[in-house]
Design a protein around this motif. Structure first.
Motif, PDB file in Angstrom:
ATOM      1  N   UNK A  43       0.867  -1.180   0.025  1.00  0.00           N
ATOM      2  CA  UNK A  43      -0.072  -0.076  -0.200  1.00  0.00           C
ATOM      3  C   UNK A  43       0.966   1.444   0.042  1.00  0.00           C
ATOM      4  N   UNK A  44       0.530   1.999  -0.940  1.00  0.00           N
ATOM      5  CA  UNK A  44       1.483   3.198  -0.945  1.00  0.00           C
ATOM      6  C   UNK A  44       0.794   4.375  -0.083  1.00  0.00           C
ATOM      7  N   UNK A  45       1.890   4.746   0.818  1.00  0.00           N
ATOM      8  CA  UNK A  45       1.384   5.954   1.789  1.00  0.00           C
ATOM      9  C   UNK A  45       2.357   6.854   1.427  1.00  0.00           C
ATOM     10  N   UNK A  46       1.777   7.948   1.670  1.00  0.00           N
ATOM     11  CA  UNK A  46       2.456   9.398   1.777  1.00  0.00           C
ATOM     12  C   UNK A  46       3.020   9.595   2.733  1.00  0.00           C
ATOM     13  N   UNK A  47       4.400   9.642   2.928  1.00  0.00           N
ATOM     14  CA  UNK A  47       5.226  10.100   4.137  1.00  0.00           C
ATOM     15  C   UNK A  47       6.150  11.132   3.968  1.00  0.00           C
TER      16      UNK A  47
END
Ligand SMILES: [Zn+2]
Length: 86
Positions: A43-47
């Motif tokens: 899952x791509x999460x904005x960090x």
């Protein structure tokens, strides 16, 4: 002698009925920052967010935490305008 029970104990009125409009999924701050994603369990999460101007990387984990980015952007502009190297 026996007082009636305090039946109506409203634990904090959970008002705010219905959500008003204004559900921006992308704030305009991302015009000035590049989102950096991290993939966690597929899952791509904005960090993080990368400033277009000074290329700094600022943390932007989670959603809705762009206040500091805005602030950075403002001061970034101010700084770059101040340090006009002639
Ligand atoms: Zn900057």
């Amino acid at each position: 002698m026996n007082s009636s029970a305090p039946a109506s104990a409203t634990p904090g009125s959970t008002g705010s009925t219905g959500r008003k409009r204004g559900r921006k999924c992308t704030s305009d701050i991302w015009d000035d920052f590049d989102p950096i994603y991290n993939e966690v369990n597929g899952v791509k999460v904005k960090v993080k967010a990368k400033c277009h101007r000074c290329k700094s990387i600022l943390s932007a984990a989670g959603s809705g935490g762009t206040g500091h980015l805005r602030r950075h952007h403002k001061s970034c502009i101010a700084k770059s305008e101040r340090t006009t190297r002639v």
